[in-house]
Design a protein around this motif. Structure first.
Motif, mmCIF file in Angstrom:
data_model
loop_
_atom_site.group_PDB
_atom_site.id
_atom_site.type_symbol
_atom_site.label_atom_id
_atom_site.label_comp_id
_atom_site.label_asym_id
_atom_site.label_seq_id
_atom_site.Cartn_x
_atom_site.Cartn_y
_atom_site.Cartn_z
ATOM 1 N N ILE A 39 0.817 -1.227 0.000
ATOM 2 C CA ILE A 39 0.000 0.000 0.000
ATOM 3 C C ILE A 39 0.844 1.267 0.000
ATOM 4 O O ILE A 39 0.445 2.278 -0.571
ATOM 5 N N SER A 40 2.009 1.230 0.605
ATOM 6 C CA SER A 40 2.811 2.451 0.637
ATOM 7 C C SER A 40 3.490 2.728 -0.706
ATOM 8 O O SER A 40 4.031 3.810 -0.905
ATOM 9 N N GLY A 41 3.434 1.784 -1.621
ATOM 10 C CA GLY A 41 3.959 2.034 -2.959
ATOM 11 C C GLY A 41 2.997 2.923 -3.726
ATOM 12 O O GLY A 41 1.782 2.782 -3.631
ATOM 13 N N CYS A 42 3.538 3.862 -4.484
ATOM 14 C CA CYS A 42 2.663 4.837 -5.140
ATOM 15 C C CYS A 42 1.785 4.216 -6.224
ATOM 16 O O CYS A 42 0.930 4.897 -6.771
ATOM 17 N N SER A 43 1.931 2.939 -6.510
ATOM 18 C CA SER A 43 1.026 2.330 -7.477
ATOM 19 C C SER A 43 -0.324 2.001 -6.831
ATOM 20 O O SER A 43 -1.289 1.730 -7.521
ATOM 21 N N GLY A 103 6.687 0.519 10.170
ATOM 22 C CA GLY A 103 5.765 0.351 9.045
ATOM 23 C C GLY A 103 6.077 -0.905 8.261
ATOM 24 O O GLY A 103 6.970 -1.650 8.624
ATOM 25 N N PRO A 104 5.310 -1.181 7.277
ATOM 26 C CA PRO A 104 4.299 -0.323 6.688
ATOM 27 C C PRO A 104 3.023 -0.328 7.517
ATOM 28 O O PRO A 104 2.682 -1.325 8.146
ATOM 29 N N ALA A 105 2.345 0.812 7.481
ATOM 30 C CA ALA A 105 1.098 0.932 8.229
ATOM 31 C C ALA A 105 0.258 2.059 7.656
ATOM 32 O O ALA A 105 0.782 3.031 7.117
ATOM 33 N N GLY A 112 -12.175 7.412 5.444
ATOM 34 C CA GLY A 112 -12.558 7.928 4.138
ATOM 35 C C GLY A 112 -12.269 9.402 3.940
ATOM 36 O O GLY A 112 -12.493 9.927 2.858
ATOM 37 N N ARG A 113 -11.756 10.070 4.965
ATOM 38 C CA ARG A 113 -11.458 11.506 4.846
ATOM 39 C C ARG A 113 -9.971 11.790 4.986
ATOM 40 O O ARG A 113 -9.413 12.520 4.207
ATOM 41 N N TRP A 114 -9.330 11.218 6.010
ATOM 42 C CA TRP A 114 -7.892 11.376 6.120
ATOM 43 C C TRP A 114 -7.275 10.282 6.974
ATOM 44 O O TRP A 114 -7.927 9.700 7.827
ATOM 45 N N ALA A 115 -6.003 10.008 6.634
ATOM 46 C CA ALA A 115 -5.290 8.905 7.273
ATOM 47 C C ALA A 115 -3.797 9.216 7.302
ATOM 48 O O ALA A 115 -3.321 10.129 6.622
ATOM 49 N N TYR A 116 -3.068 8.421 8.077
ATOM 50 C CA TYR A 116 -1.611 8.504 8.148
ATOM 51 C C TYR A 116 -1.050 7.237 7.502
ATOM 52 O O TYR A 116 -1.506 6.136 7.792
ATOM 53 N N LEU A 117 -0.069 7.399 6.635
ATOM 54 C CA LEU A 117 0.548 6.278 5.935
ATOM 55 C C LEU A 117 2.051 6.331 6.145
ATOM 56 O O LEU A 117 2.663 7.387 5.977
ATOM 57 N N GLU A 118 2.635 5.189 6.529
ATOM 58 C CA GLU A 118 4.079 5.097 6.715
ATOM 59 C C GLU A 118 4.607 3.912 5.919
ATOM 60 O O GLU A 118 4.048 2.812 5.972
ATOM 61 N N ASP A 119 5.709 4.155 5.196
ATOM 62 C CA ASP A 119 6.381 3.095 4.440
ATOM 63 C C ASP A 119 6.963 2.042 5.369
ATOM 64 O O ASP A 119 7.136 2.274 6.570
ATOM 65 N N GLY A 120 7.344 0.950 4.752
ATOM 66 C CA GLY A 120 8.043 -0.103 5.478
ATOM 67 C C GLY A 120 9.477 0.295 5.780
ATOM 68 O O GLY A 120 9.925 1.389 5.422
ATOM 69 N N ALA A 126 11.823 6.709 6.975
ATOM 70 C CA ALA A 126 10.707 6.185 6.180
ATOM 71 C C ALA A 126 9.924 7.344 5.577
ATOM 72 O O ALA A 126 9.884 8.440 6.133
ATOM 73 N N ASN A 127 9.304 7.082 4.440
ATOM 74 C CA ASN A 127 8.391 8.081 3.876
ATOM 75 C C ASN A 127 7.106 8.038 4.668
ATOM 76 O O ASN A 127 6.574 6.963 4.966
ATOM 77 N N ARG A 128 6.612 9.224 5.004
ATOM 78 C CA ARG A 128 5.381 9.344 5.778
ATOM 79 C C ARG A 128 4.469 10.326 5.066
ATOM 80 O O ARG A 128 4.925 11.345 4.556
ATOM 81 N N TYR A 129 3.166 10.025 5.080
ATOM 82 C CA TYR A 129 2.204 10.851 4.362
ATOM 83 C C TYR A 129 0.937 11.037 5.174
ATOM 84 O O TYR A 129 0.536 10.156 5.941
ATOM 85 N N LEU A 130 0.290 12.167 4.942
ATOM 86 C CA LEU A 130 -1.100 12.344 5.319
ATOM 87 C C LEU A 130 -1.880 12.124 4.037
ATOM 88 O O LEU A 130 -1.575 12.731 3.005
#
Length: 138
Positions: A39-43, A103-105, A112-120, A126-130
């Motif tokens: 999931i943390s992969g941009c694909s 991660g990954p997590a 459905g509105r916002w989440a936190y994503l962390e790479d493995g 690690a790359n981290r995103y909102l």
């Protein structure tokens, strides 16, 4: 596992061509780990909803403060590689203590509105995103 929450996550943040595959993988115990690692992969996630967190992260508290500043509730839903935490609704601080740096997590704060994503695990930070489907957060 809460299929309703997971469906909201898929609908909000994944690219169209991966949504059906993601639903299948999340519902299949053998494939679930694969999805979480990918999931943390941009694909998988739709980059137009991703805001990379550029500030240095020295502890889970940095992410906790960022999420709370933007109105995160006290509980969240966790998708992560650790079977002991995956698919659970947990207090936000407990979830972050476990997944930041592990991660990954994906932590769904407002489903459905916002989440936190962390790479493995990687060499370096690690790359981290909102992941955001609402107006820009603070």
């Amino acid at each position: 596992m809460d299929q309703n929450i997971e469906s909201q996550i898929i609908s909000a943040f994944l690219v169209t061509r991966k949504k059906e595959r993601a639903k299948y993988e999340l519902q299949n115990e053998k494939k679930r780990r694969h999805f979480i690692w990918e999931i943390s992969g941009c694909s998988y996630y739709d980059e137009k909803y991703a805001q990379r967190i550029l500030q240095p992260v020295s502890s889970y508290q940095t992410i906790y403060n960022l999420l709370k500043k933007n109105g995160a509730p006290d509980t969240c839903y966790v998708l992560c590689a650790d079977k002991n935490f995956d698919g659970l609704t947990l207090p936000l601080d407990v979830a972050l203590k476990h997944v930041v740096f592990n991660g990954p997590a994906l932590i769904s704060c407002n489903h459905g509105r916002w989440a936190y994503l962390e790479d493995g695990p990687t060499i370096g930070a690690a790359n981290r995103y909102l992941l955001i489907r609402t107006p820009t957060l603070k």
